[in-house]
Design a protein around this motif. Structure first.
Motif, mmCIF file in Angstrom:
data_model
loop_
_atom_site.group_PDB
_atom_site.id
_atom_site.type_symbol
_atom_site.label_atom_id
_atom_site.label_comp_id
_atom_site.label_asym_id
_atom_site.label_seq_id
_atom_site.Cartn_x
_atom_site.Cartn_y
_atom_site.Cartn_z
ATOM 1 N N LYS A 152 0.822 -1.211 0.000
ATOM 2 C CA LYS A 152 0.000 0.000 0.000
ATOM 3 C C LYS A 152 0.854 1.258 0.000
ATOM 4 N N HIS A 153 1.945 1.233 0.767
ATOM 5 C CA HIS A 153 2.830 2.396 0.872
ATOM 6 C C HIS A 153 3.918 2.387 -0.201
ATOM 7 N N ASP A 155 6.366 0.483 -0.547
ATOM 8 C CA ASP A 155 7.689 0.031 -0.115
ATOM 9 C C ASP A 155 8.108 -1.197 -0.903
ATOM 10 N N TYR A 254 12.679 -2.958 2.636
ATOM 11 C CA TYR A 254 11.409 -3.122 3.340
ATOM 12 C C TYR A 254 11.570 -4.064 4.537
#
Length: 276
Positions: A152-153, A155, A254
């Motif tokens: 979602k971000h 990464d 990540y």
């Protein structure tokens, strides 16, 4: 006994052994004792078993101490188990890691576990992983949620998701998979314990209740593992034939970020203990 240890050590000794310590309550009933006394003797047996493991050269042990399902037991038994864990943890002199859903525990239990992990994190003679407030399904669910947040971000990307990434997002990311899993009490099931990690492990079931588990039971389990070792090696070679999926820079960043966040969370809990 010394001769038996020497004979066992001439074969391949597992480096990481996991235990489902089952049978404490049945032991107490058998001895006509209160249920909590069975758990007390079970924790004492763990300390004794850890010594045997160190003597054999087993450098890592993972134990199923408290399942999330155990919260369904009586309030008296659950609180008694919590108090027992609090008292017994302070007695260990090795590297302690607590794996499980700590958000389900009381604040003082989280502080206790954080303190144990921070204080012992540099001990390198042996490692004890305590699965507390744990189930494998919960562990895998949290790993998938962490990965979803990473996607979602931005990464990581969806195509970065593979078995290696999931393994690095589990509670056990600091450990190699167990070589041998031992379950006591005669139950022949895994009870949602390390389901991802033991896919290629040797599994040994014994009828003895956990507080009655002795050195000969441990040696029998290791001898069984040694008989299975050639098959385990063959499976490992097949696994090695699979294409090796290396983490790319994005995935590595990540994973490092996620592990750092988890470490900071534990350190912050520990700092709140020191400052209070």
């Amino acid at each position: 006994m010394t001769l038996a240890l020497k004979i066992i050590k001439t074969g391949h000794v597992p480096k990481h052994v996991a235990f489902i310590m089952d049978g404490n309550r049945r032991y107490a009933e058998k001895q006509k004792k209160a249920g909590i006394e069975g758990h007390v003797e079970g924790f004492d047996k763990l300390a004794e078993t850890l010594k045997w493991c160190r003597d054999l050269g087993i450098i890592e042990v993972t134990v199923y101490a408290f399942s999330i399902e155990n919260f369904n037991r009586s309030e008296e038994e659950v609180s008694g188990l919590m108090e027992l864990a609090r008292d017994k943890l302070a007695e260990q002199g090795i590297c302690i890691r607590v794996i499980g859903n700590l958000s389900l525990l009381s604040e003082d239990m989280r502080k206790l576990f954080a303190e144990a992990m921070i204080i012992t994190e540099n001990n390198d003679k042996a490692t004890l992983n305590i699965a507390f407030s744990y189930t494998s399904r919960d562990e895998i669910t949290h790993a998938i949620k962490d990965i979803a947040v990473g996607v979602k971000h931005a990464d990581i990307l969806p195509e970065d998701v593979n078995e290696n990434l999931i393994s690095q997002c589990l509670y056990t990311y600091k450990s190699l998979n167990p070589d041998l899993l031992i379950r006591t009490s005669g139950e022949v099931r895994l009870s949602d314990f390390l389901l991802w990690q033991i896919s290629n492990s040797c599994v040994y079931f014994t009828n003895v209740l956990w507080p009655e588990f002795g050195i000969w039971n441990l040696l029998s389990a290791i001898f069984y593992y040694q008989k299975c070792y050639s098959d385990l090696q063959r499976i490992a070679k097949v696994q090695q034939l699979k294409p090796i999926i290396e983490h790319n820079d994005r995935t590595s960043m990540y994973i490092n970020k996620l592990h750092h966040e988890r470490q900071v969370m534990i350190e912050n809990i520990y700092l709140s203990t020191v400052q209070s």
